[in-house]
Design a protein around this motif. Structure first.
Motif, short mmCIF file in Angstrom:
data_model
loop_
_atom_site.label_atom_id
_atom_site.label_comp_id
_atom_site.label_asym_id
_atom_site.label_seq_id
_atom_site.Cartn_x
_atom_site.Cartn_y
_atom_site.Cartn_z
N THR A 125 50.88 -64.30 2.32
CA THR A 125 52.00 -64.79 3.12
C THR A 125 51.72 -64.77 4.61
N GLY A 126 50.75 -63.95 5.04
CA GLY A 126 50.51 -63.81 6.46
C GLY A 126 51.44 -62.81 7.11
N GLY A 127 52.45 -62.35 6.38
CA GLY A 127 53.37 -61.34 6.91
C GLY A 127 52.82 -59.95 6.64
N PRO A 128 53.52 -58.93 7.13
CA PRO A 128 53.05 -57.58 6.84
C PRO A 128 53.17 -57.27 5.34
N LEU A 129 52.26 -56.42 4.87
CA LEU A 129 52.26 -56.05 3.46
C LEU A 129 53.58 -55.40 3.06
N LEU A 130 54.21 -54.74 4.02
CA LEU A 130 55.46 -54.04 3.74
C LEU A 130 56.53 -55.00 3.25
N ALA A 131 56.44 -56.27 3.67
CA ALA A 131 57.48 -57.23 3.32
C ALA A 131 57.50 -57.58 1.85
N ARG A 132 56.43 -57.22 1.10
CA ARG A 132 56.51 -57.45 -0.33
C ARG A 132 56.60 -56.13 -1.10
N SER A 133 56.84 -55.04 -0.39
CA SER A 133 56.75 -53.72 -1.01
C SER A 133 58.08 -52.98 -0.93
N VAL A 134 58.30 -52.14 -1.93
CA VAL A 134 59.39 -51.18 -1.89
C VAL A 134 58.72 -49.82 -2.08
N LEU A 135 58.98 -48.92 -1.15
CA LEU A 135 58.35 -47.60 -1.25
C LEU A 135 59.41 -46.57 -1.64
N ILE A 136 59.04 -45.71 -2.57
CA ILE A 136 59.92 -44.62 -2.95
C ILE A 136 59.15 -43.34 -2.71
N ALA A 137 59.67 -42.52 -1.83
CA ALA A 137 58.94 -41.31 -1.43
C ALA A 137 59.75 -40.10 -1.81
N ASN A 138 59.31 -39.42 -2.83
CA ASN A 138 59.94 -38.13 -3.14
C ASN A 138 58.79 -37.13 -3.12
N THR A 139 58.52 -36.61 -1.94
CA THR A 139 57.32 -35.79 -1.77
C THR A 139 57.48 -34.46 -2.50
N SER A 140 56.37 -33.75 -2.62
CA SER A 140 56.32 -32.56 -3.48
C SER A 140 57.29 -31.47 -3.04
N ASN A 141 57.67 -31.47 -1.77
CA ASN A 141 58.57 -30.41 -1.32
C ASN A 141 60.04 -30.84 -1.37
N MET A 142 60.29 -32.07 -1.80
CA MET A 142 61.67 -32.51 -1.92
C MET A 142 62.19 -32.06 -3.29
#
Lengths: 607, 472
Positions: A290-307
C-alpha cells in the motif's frame, strides 16, 4: 470490551464472600450465567463468571485484586465478554480487554491502574460511510451494507451476524461516529438500528457461509517457510522454541512480510520492550503493497507478562475475534500469537486457584480442548452474506516450551492441531543459523494441497526441487555422523560434494537475515531460482571433480562466491540473474570456465 | 478505610509461613498486618486469602515460636507501602527498606505500593541508548542498552558477583552522567553483601548506591518483598526524578525458592520441580519493571544474577528468566578454570536489544559486522576444538588451525580482560588485534571498506596471503 453500565437492580448486585489472587466468590446474584461479565469492588474491576453454585458464583477477575474486601459490591452486567468491532481497529493497540493503550498513553496513563476504563473505539471520531444498499432492499446477516475508507483500506460494514434478516427501512451515506445510526432494519422481531460498530462475544466463533480447503499459501517471504514448510491461507502453524531461538523475531518477520491483508498480532504474556520496539517499527516500516505504514494494516494486542494474568487468557480470544471480523469482510488475515504457552499458563494459574484437579504438569485437563477451540477458528471460508466473497484466517501460534523440551503438554497438544510445525532448534540458534527452523523435525501438511498452486504460480519443478533439497539435507545428516568418526577425507568425492552442497544450501538459501534490507523477504519465484542455483552448484561441483579438479580448488571458484553473495542482490532482475548463475554453476566443468566466472554478476553467459 | 489499628485474636492455624485467623469485616486482600507473639516481637505479614470464616496471612518472618492462644494479628488498613526518596542513596537498608546502617531516619518524598503497576506498553519508549559497561565481551558482542533487563547466568563458585560489581561501578552512558545503582540482596550470604559494599566503596560510588539487604539468615519469605522494595525506589528515581538507574539483584534462585516455599505451604498444585505454576508471571512482575517511558528522561535497567543449579540452564528459574529477559550473559566454568576473567561464554550469550543501541551515531558503524565476525570465528573455533578431541589436531588444515588459535586468543586476550576497565575504543582496538591474526579473505562478514580501514595483519604479516596450504 466496555460493557454498558447495568442498572443496579437488587438482583444485579451481590457481594464478595471470598477472595484469593485473581479469583473471587460472590453471593447474592441469583441470575448470573456462566461467562457473564461482572464488575467487582469499588473500582468496578472487570471479572467473568467461571462457575456457579447455589450459594455463590466463582469469578475470575481480569485486574489486580489487591484491596478487595469481603462484602464489597459485585454487579452483574448481563453480557458476556465482548469485543467492539468496527472502524478504528486498524492501527490500534489494545490490552487483553480491548482497552485502547495508545489512546490511554496519549491521555497520560503511562501505567495501568486497576479499573481503568476507556472505550475501545473512539466514540468521537467521524468516519465517512458510503452505502452500497438502498432503502427497501432485503439484507441478512453478514451482508455488506457499505464501506468506510480507513486510509487505503476498505473497511466493509456488515450486518452483524446475530442480527436477523429484514428489509432496510433506511440506509444513508454520511459522516458518522461508530455508534451513530447509519440505517434501520425492519425484522420480524421489530426495528433494529444499524451502526458502524457492533459487539461480539470473544469466546464465540463467528459464523461463516462454509469452509474451503487449502488452496493458496500464505506467502511469508521466508525461504525456509515458503519453500520447505509452507502454511496455507486459513491454515495453522505452531512455532515452538526455547528462549533465544528467534521465536519472536520470526513472528515479527511474519507480521511484516506475510502477504495477509490484515495482521493481528497478540503479544500474550511477553516482553513490554519488545512490544514497544514492534510498535515503533510498525509506524516506520512501509507496507510494500500500500505504501502506507505497516501499522495501518495491523491490530496489536499487548498483554505483557506483568499485566494481570486472567486478561492474558482473554487477549488471545480477543485477537481471534477481531481476526474473524476482518475475515468476514473478505480479507486474508494472519493472527500471530506470541506466546500460546503464556496463555496456557494463565489457564493453569486460574485452574489452580479454583482447586481443579490438575492434568499433566499442573495444566488443567481442558488444555487440549481450549487449544483446539482456538486453532479451529482458523480457516478459509466463504463469508456469510452478500456479495459473495472468501476470507481466510491463518493462525500462527508461538509456543515457549520450558527448557526447550518439546515433549511438554502445550507443544504436544498444539502439534495435534496444527497443520504446520516450525520447530525452532537451539543448536541452530547457537550456530547463529537464522531462522533457526530445524528441517528434520519441522513439517507441513499443506505441501500436497498447495503443490498445484506452486507449480502454476512459481515453477513447474517446485516440488521436485523441494524434495531434492530436503533429501540433500537428510544425506548431509547421515554423512556428518560418518565424518564424526573418520574425518571428511575418508569420504568418496560424491559424498564430499554432497556435504559442500548441503552447506551451500544452508548458508546461501536457508539462512535469511530478518533485518537485512534486501534479503529479509523474497518472493517464491526468487526463492525457487535461488534453490535451483544451489542445486546446480551441486551438479557443477560433481562434474568439476569428475574432470579431475580438487575439491579445495573447486570450492574457490568465483562462481561459487557469487552464489554465496546472491542474498545481497536486489532489483527486478534478481530472478533472471539467478537463472543465469544457475546455468553457469551447472556447467563449469568445462576447462576455462573458472576465469570467465570472474565477470560481474548477471553478465555471465549461459551455455 | 480504617485508620485505627484493629487487633484480631483467635488464630486457628499456624503452618510454616502461613497463619489462619478468624475473619473480621473490612479486611482487604493484600493488606499489611503485624503479628505479635507471646514475647511481643513484631512480625510482618500480608493477607493472601479471604473467605467467609477466616483470612490467610503470609508471615514474612515465619511462624516459629508463635502459638494459637496468645498471638495477636493487627490490621494496618492498607497494603505495604514503601516511603521512597533520593535520600536512600548512600544508605544500607534491610529487606523491607528500613535503614540498618545506624544513620538518620529517611524522610520519604512519597510512598508507593511496592507491587508497582504495569507500564502501559504504548507508553514505553524503545530502549536504544548504548551503555558502556567496560567489559569487552558485553560491549562489543552483547551490548547492554538503557531500560534493558539482562541477567547473568552463573554457577556456584563462578565470579558473577565480581562481574556485576564491575558493571555497576563501571557503567557509563556515552557522554552522559553515571548510573545510580540499587542493589537488592535476596538470601545472599553476608560475605557477598560485604563484597558489593566494599566494591562500591572503593570505586567511590557508595553515595550513588542504595543497598537492600535480605541476607541468608534473614526470613526467607521476606525475600519476596526485597526486590519489590528495590524496584519501587528505582522507579521513583528513574521515572519521577529522571535518573539512570541500574538494579542489581542477587540471587534470583533464592527468590524462586522462597516463592516455592510459600506455594508449598499453601498446598498449591506444583508445576515443574515443585515451583508454582505462576513462577513465570511472578518473575515477570519483577523484571518487567525495567524500561523507559516516553516523555520521561530516566531509565531503569535490571541486571539479575541467576545461579543455575548444577549449571543447568534448563532449570525452571534460569529458563523462565531467559524467557522474560532480553538476552543473557552466561558464565563458563571451563573458562573460569583457566583463570579467564570475566569467564563469559560468548556462544550462549545474547542481547536482544543490541541492534537498537549500536551502529552509526551510537557506537561504531561497523559494530554489527565486527561482532558477527568475532562470533562466527569463535563458534567455528569451538567446533574445531571439539573435532580435535576426536580426530586430533594433525587432521586439520592450516586455515582450520588458525581459527583454532584465534579461539584461544579470543578467550584469553579479548574476553579475559582481568581487572581493567576497557573503553569502547580499547575494546574495538583489541578486536582488530585478534582479527589481525587471520587473513583478511577469511573475514567474510566484514565489508571490504571496513577491512581497508581497520584490518592490519598481526606480527608483520604472518597471516598475509591466501590460505592455500589446506588439504592434502
Amino acid at each position: 470490551m466496555s460493557t454498558p453500565a447495568a442498572p443496579a437492580s437488587p438482583e444485579a448486585r451481590g457481594r464478595i464472600v471470598a477472595a484469593a489472587g485473581p479469583v473471587v466468590r460472590a453471593a447474592g446474584l441469583p441470575r448470573l450465567v456462566v461467562g457473564e461479565i461482572v464488575r467487582v469492588g469499588p473500582s468496578r474491576l472487570l471479572g467473568e463468571v467461571i462457575n456457579l453454585q447455589p450459594d455463590a458464583a466463582t469469578i475470575q477477575v481480569y485486574e489486580e485484586t489487591a484491596g478487595l474486601r469481603i462484602g464489597d459490591p459485585v454487579e452483574a452486567t448481563g453480557a458476556p465478554l465482548r469485543a467492539w468491532l468496527g472502524p478504528g481497529l486498524l492501527g490500534a493497540t489494545f490490552d487483553g480487554l480491548q482497552r485502547p493503550l495508545a489512546a490511554l498513553a496519549a491521555a497520560g496513563a503511562w501505567t495501568l491502574a486497576p479499573g481503568l476504563e476507556a472505550p475501545a473505539l473512539d466514540p468521537q471520531r467521524r468516519w465517512s460511510f458510503t452505502t452500497r444498499r438502498r432503502a427497501g432492499e432485503e439484507v441478512g446477516p453478514g451482508d455488506i451494507l457499505g464501506v468506510v475508507a480507513e486510509g487505503p483500506f476498505e473497511h466493509r460494514i456488515l450486518v452483524p451476524p446475530d442480527t436477523s434478516a429484514g428489509r432496510l427501512r433506511a440506509i444513508e451515506t454520511g459522516d458518522v461516529t461508530v455508534h451513530e445510526e447509519i440505517g434501520r432494519l425492519a425484522t420480524a422481531a421489530g426495528d433494529v438500528p444499524l451502526r458502524l460498530a457492533h459487539a461480539w462475544p470473544v469466546r464465540a466463533i463467528r459464523p461463516s457461509g462454509g469452509r474451503l480447503g487449502a488452496g493458496e499459501p500464505l506467502v511469508t517471504g521466508q525461504r525456509v517457510l515458503d519453500t520447505f514448510f509452507p502454511v496455507a491461507r486459513g491454515g495453522t502453524a505452531v512455532v515452538p522454541g526455547g528462549f533465544g531461538t528467534g521465536k519472536t523475531v520470526l513472528e515479527q518477520a511474519l507480521a511484516r512480510w506475510s502477504d495477509a491483508d490484515v495482521v493481528v498480532y497478540v503479544g500474550c504474556g511477553e516482553r513490554g520492550n519488545e512490544m514497544a520496539s514492534l510498535l515503533s517499527e510498525f509506524v516506520e516500516l512501509v507496507d510494500p503493497r500500500t505504501g502506507g505504514p505497516l501499522l495501518a494494516r495491523s491490530v496489536l494486542i499487548a498483554n505483557t507478562s506483568n499485566m494481570p494474568v486472567a486478561a492474558r487468557e482473554a487477549s488471545v480470544q480477543l485477537g481471534a475475534t477481531i481476526a474473524e471480523y476482518f475475515r468476514d469482510q473478505g480479507y486474508g488475515v494472519a493472527l500471530l500469537a506470541d506466546s500460546t504457552s503464556r496463555w496456557a499458563e494463565a489457564m493453569r494459574e486460574i485452574s489452580g486457584r479454583l482447586e481443579e484437579l490438575p492434568g499433566e504438569e499442573g495444566f488443567p485437563a481442558y488444555l487440549g480442548s481450549r487449544l483446539a477451540h482456538f486453532y479451529e477458528r482458523a480457516g478459509r471460508v466463504v463469508a456469510q452474506g452478500t456479495p459473495e466473497r472468501t476470507g481466510s484466517l491463518t493462525i500462527v501460534g508461538a509456543v515457549s516450551p520450558p527448557g526447550g523440551d518439546f515433549s511438554e503438554p502445550v507443544t504436544q497438544a498444539s502439534l495435534r492441531l496444527a497443520g504446520t510445525f516450525w520447530a525452532l532448534d537451539t543448536e541452530l540458534a547457537h550456530a547463529r543459523h537464522f531462522p533457526a527452523i530445524g528441517w528434520t523435525q519441522s513439517y507441513s501438511l499443506y505441501v500436497e494441497p498447495l503443490t498445484r498452486w506452486y507449480r502454476e504460480e512459481v515453477g513447474a519443478d517446485w516440488d521436485e526441487r523441494r524434495t531434492e533439497a530436503i533429501a540433500l539435507l537428510a544425506r548431509e545428516r547421515q554423512l556428518l555422523e560418518i565424518v564424526q568418526l573418520v574425518g571428511p577425507d575418508a569420504l568418496p568425492d560424491e559424498d564430499r560434494v554432497a556435504l559442500e552442497a548441503a552447506r551451500l544450501l544452508r548458508e546461501a538459501f536457508l539462512q535469511q537475515h530478518a533485518l537485512d534490507p534486501v534479503d529479509a523477504a523474497r518472493s517464491p519465484r526468487v526463492q525457487l531460482a535461488m534453490l535451483r542455483a544451489v542445486l546446480a552448484a551441486r551438479a557443477g561441483l560433481g562434474a568439476a571433480l569428475a574432470s579431475g579438479m580438487l575439491l579445495e580448488q573447486a570450492l574457490e571458484a568465483p562462481v561459487l562466491q557469487e552464489l554465496r553473495r546472491a542474498k545481497g542482490w536486489s532489483g527486478d532482475d534478481v530472478e533472471a540473474r539467478l537463472t543465469a548463475l544457475a546455468a553457469r554453476l551447472a556447467s563449469w566443468d568445462r576447462p576455462g570456465v573458472g576465469p570467465a566466472a570472474g565477470a560481474p554478476p548477471g553478465e555471465g553467459s549461459a551455455p | 478505610m480504617t485508620l485505627s489499628v484493629r487487633r484480631l485474636r483467635g488464630v486457628e492455624r499456624l503452618a510454616g509461613p502461613l497463619l489462619v485467623v478468624r475473619r473480621v469485616p473490612g479486611v482487604a486482600l493484600g493488606e499489611e498486618v503485624l503479628v505479635r507473639g507471646r514475647g511481643g516481637a513484631v512480625r510482618h505479614g500480608q493477607v493472601l486469602e479471604l473467605d467467609a470464616e477466616a483470612l490467610v496471612v503470609q508471615v514474612y518472618e515465619g511462624t516459629a515460636a508463635l502459638d494459637l492462644g496468645s498471638t495477636v494479628v493487627e490490621l494496618t488498613g492498607g497494603p505495604f507501602r514503601l516511603g521512597v526518596s533520593a535520600q536512600m542513596l548512600g544508605r544500607v537498608l534491610d529487606g523491607r527498606g528500613r535503614p540498618i546502617d545506624g544513620g538518620p531516619p529517611i524522610v520519604p518524598l512519597r510512598s508507593a505500593d511496592v507491587n508497582g503497576r504495569a507500564i502501559n506498553p504504548s507508553a514505553r519508549a524503545s530502549p536504544e541508548d548504548f551503555i558502556e559497561t567496560g567489559i569487552s565481551a558485553i560491549d562489543l558482542l552483547d551490548s547492554l542498552v538503557r531500560g534493558q533487563k539482562l541477567p547473568i547466568f552463573t554457577g556456584a563458585g563462578l565470579p558473577a558477583d565480581e562481574l556485576a560489581a564491575r558493571i555497576a561501578t563501571g557503567a557509563r552512558v556515552l557522554g552522559e552522567e553515571r548510573f545510580v545503582t540499587i542493589f537488592a540482596a535476596m538470601g545472599t550470604p553476608r560475605r557477598v553483601a560485604d563484597f558489593f559494599r566494599a566494591a562500591f566503596e572503593s570505586s567511590g560510588s557508595l553515595d550513588r548506591v542504595a543497598l537492600f539487604l535480605n541476607l541468608a539468615d534473614d526470613p526467607a519469605i521476606e525475600r519476596l518483598l526485597t526486590p519489590r522494595c528495590a524496584l519501587t525506589l528505582a522507579e521513583h528515581l528513574a521515572f519521577d526524578l529522571g535518573m539512570q538507574v541500574l538494579v542489581v539483584m542477587t540471587d534470583v534462585t533464592n527468590y524462586g525458592e522462597a516463592l516455592r516455599e510459600l506455594a508449598t505451604a499453601r498446598e498449591e498444585v506444583p508445576g515443574r520441580r515443585g515451583y508454582p505454576g505462576y513462577l513465570y508471571t511472578d518473575l515477570a512482575t519483577l523484571f518487567e519493571r525495567a524500561g523507559r517511558v516516553h516523555g520521561r528522561p530516566g531509565s531503569l535497567t535490571v541486571l539479575p544474577i541467576v545461579t543455575m543449579p548444577d549449571d543447568d540452564i534448563t532449570h525452571p528459574i534460569p529458563d523462565l528468566t531467559g524467557y522474560i529477559t532480553e538476552g543473557q550473559i552466561v558464565l563458563s566454568r571451563e573458562l573460569h578454570g583457566r583463570a579467564v576473567f570475566p569467564p563469559i561464554d560468548a556462544l550462549p550469550c545474547l542481547s536482544r536489544l543490541m541492534n537498537a543501541g549500536i551502529g552509526e551515531g551510537k557506537t561504531r558503524p561497523e559494530h554489527r559486522a565486527v561482532a558477527d565476525q568475532l562470533y562466527a570465528l569463535y563458534a567455528r573455533g569451538r567446533e574445531l576444538r571439539r573435532l580435535v578431541t576426536v580426530i586430533g589436531e594433525a587432521a586439520l588444515s592450516t586455515a582450520e588451525r588458525r581459527v583454532l588459535a584465534f579461539a584461544d586468543l579470543f578467550e584469553t586476550r579479548f574476553v579475559g580482560q582481568g581487572a581493567t576497565r576497557r573503553s569502547l575504543d580499547e575494546t574495538f582496538a583489541l578486536a582488530w588485534q585478534v582479527l589481525g591474526e587471520l587473513p583478511r579473505e577469511e573475514l567474510i562478514r566484514v565489508p571490504t571498506d571496513v577491512l581497508d580501514r581497520f584490518w592490519r595483519p598481526a606480527n608483520g604479516g604472518a597471516a598475509n596471503g591466501r590460505a592455500r596450504e589446506g588439504g592434502p
